[in-house]
Design an enzyme around this catalytic site. Structure first.
Site, short mmCIF file in Angstrom:
data_model
loop_
_atom_site.label_atom_id
_atom_site.label_comp_id
_atom_site.label_asym_id
_atom_site.label_seq_id
_atom_site.Cartn_x
_atom_site.Cartn_y
_atom_site.Cartn_z
CD GLN A 32 -1.08 -0.59 3.72
OE1 GLN A 32 -2.04 -0.53 3.49
NE2 GLN A 32 -0.07 -1.01 4.70
CG ASP B 180 -0.93 -4.30 10.06
OD1 ASP B 180 -1.90 -3.69 10.16
OD2 ASP B 180 -0.17 -4.28 8.99
CB ALA C 99 -6.02 -11.43 8.84
CG ASP D 62 -8.59 -1.37 13.79
OD1 ASP D 62 -9.44 -0.99 13.23
OD2 ASP D 62 -7.59 -0.76 14.62
#
Length: 513
Positions: free
Chosen positions: A240, A314, A349, A366
């Site tokens: 990203q 993460d 994940a 989250d």
């Protein structure tokens, strides 16, 4: 050099050029797809459209190549044009978006131009090889080299190009590559070249090198238009684009140009996400947080003294690294990621949950919004079923669920998906789910869903000291939905249908497109 040797040198160069232009062409396609997914959202739709438009434009270019009278001159002009159009594509798109807020029209116009020019290359090279009398010319050799170049580009783009160059510099670097191909072709085939081509090549190369030298400045100028505040950090990772902005004491994090938190109000979001589940859970020793690489959710969980370990998963190691080590970012989470009780794992994940052999008392999701299929699957019934296998007896799972105002169908789809997930402790029943929402100024009205296998969740909350937003009164109010945000009849999200993705995109498009 003898005539056969000169012919052989030209043949080898043309096959080498085929490899290089294949690399550059696919890089341009990937840049266009990445920019469109950054700025227009829905990566599946954007990548599909970009690939379709690019390939059809290549077909048009291949057809148009038959009208080029002199193949070598045409090939050189195509390389010069690609050096300009492809090389300046990313800068042009970011400038267009920064100054006008619109990017779709220039993006597809430039993509079509790159596609047409790229489509002309192979037919023109094949014609040149025939014209120079290449002794062992076979068209399939040209195609093989072309496909190998495409493979090299597809591997290099996420692993080398984006992490080390970024989109802006990558576009300009590969524009210079096309101009390098043009320059060497001009020299090797100087008997075909014209003075005009030499002049055009020199001017475009000088302009491209100057732009490349100023790439960092171009990025800064563009980001000044894209973001309201001063950009203090901007990096591209294999996963990203990370941007951090600051105005006075206010810091904001953007991932792929989408806001993740604002320090003025992030406490409202993170307190609402973490503390109801922590307060109602009978045990809090083992906490799993999926996402939350900024460490804010971990900071809130660490307020509970009986927490023995937080496992934070993460995908992007750069995000967790920044919020652990950066002197301006680590204090925002009270140095939570340096706490000995926090174990950081940089992994997908789904893969982590599949392979984990540990039971958790509280699981906090989250995660980014479900705006792609890859993210939508993390809100699916199948993923929730996997999570429940890792949830201890009496444990609580909570997820952020998007906006019940902007995308109500998406919010209630998450709730209904949780409700329909098989309850391991009572196989004939679903989960007990509590939907709730809170107003976060940066996001608007934002929703959450908390699920257990049967634990009652209508008990009063006993909360830790120091909270700025969540109280017993705000918790009661959070469970009330007005007619605009009330429950909808929606489909469950699973990995076959991905109904949630459509609900999410339609909802946000209705408000902001």
């Amino acid at each position: 050099m003898t005539a056969p040797a000169a012919t052989r040198a030209r043949e080898v160069w043309l096959l080498t050029a085929t490899f290089l232009i294949a690399v550059a062409g696919l890089i341009y396609e990937l840049i266009a797809a990445t920019v469109s997914s950054y700025l227009l959202g829905d990566s599946v739709r954007q990548f599909s459209l970009v690939i379709g438009v690019f390939l059809s434009s290549m077909g048009l270019g291949a057809y148009l190549s038959r009208f080029v009278g002199q193949a070598m001159r045409g090939f050189i002009w195509a390389q010069i044009a690609l050096g300009v159009v492809g090389g300046f594509m990313a800068p042009a798109l970011f400038f267009a978006y920064g100054w006008t807020g619109a990017v779709a029209v220039p993006l597809y116009a430039l993509l079509m131009a790159v596609g047409v020019l790229s489509g002309m290359e192979i037919p023109l090279i094949a014609r040149v090889l025939k014209q120079i009398g290449a002794p062992e010319f076979r068209f399939e050799n040209v195609l093989t080299v072309d496909y190998v170049g495409a493979l090299a580009a597809s591997v290099a783009f996420p692993l080398l190009v984006i992490p080390h160059l970024g989109l802006m510099s990558a576009s300009l670097v590969f524009g210079c590559l096309n101009l390098l191909v043009a320059g060497l072709s001009l020299w090797l085939f100087r008997d075909f070249a014209s003075r005009m081509q030499w002049g055009a090549w020199a001017l475009t190369l000088a302009a491209s090198l100057a732009a490349l030298a100023m790439a960092e400045r171009l990025v800064s100028v563009t980001e000044a238009q894209l973001f309201e505040d001063d950009v203090i950090l901007s990096e591209a990772t294999p996963y990203q684009k990370i941007t951090v902005t600051r105005f006075r004491e206010r810091t904001r994090l953007f991932l792929d140009h989408s806001i993740q938190f604002d320090t003025l109000d992030e406490h409202r979001y993170h307190e609402a996400l973490v503390h109801p589940a922590m307060a109602l859970a009978p045990r809090r020793a083992q906490v799993l947080i999926l996402g939350g690489g900024d460490g804010m959710a971990a900071r809130e969980a660490l307020r509970w003294p009986d927490v023995r370990q937080i496992t934070l998963v993460d995908l992007d190691p750069r995000v967790t690294g920044l919020f652990r080590d950066h002197p301006q970012l680590a204090p925002l989470n009270d140095f939570a990621l340096r706490d000995a009780r926090v174990r950081v794992i940089n992994e997908d994940a789904w893969r982590f949950v599949e392979s984990a052999n540990q039971a958790f008392d509280v699981i906090v999701l989250d995660l980014p919004d479900p705006k792609t299929i890859a993210l939508s699957k993390l809100y699916s019934r199948q993923f929730y079923a996997l999570l429940l296998e890792r949830l201890g007896t009496g444990g609580i799972l909570v997820t952020q669920a998007g906006s019940p105002l902007f995308a109500p169908e998406a919010f209630w789809s998450v709730v209904q998906t949780l409700e329909s997930t098989r309850n391991p402790s009572a196989p004939g029943d679903g989960l007990r789910v509590t939907p709730y929402h809170a107003y976060v100024p940066s996001f608007g009205d934002w929703g959450f869903a908390m699920a257990t296998q049967g634990l009652r969740m209508d008990r009063p909350l006993t909360l830790p000291a120091g909270l700025r937003f969540l109280t017993q009164d705000t918790w009661h109010a959070a469970q009330v939905f007005d007619p605009e945000t009330a429950r909808r009849d929606v489909a469950v999200n699973d990995i076959q249908s991905h109904a949630l993705l459509g609900y999410y995109l339609d909802g946000w498009d209705r408000w902001f497109r």
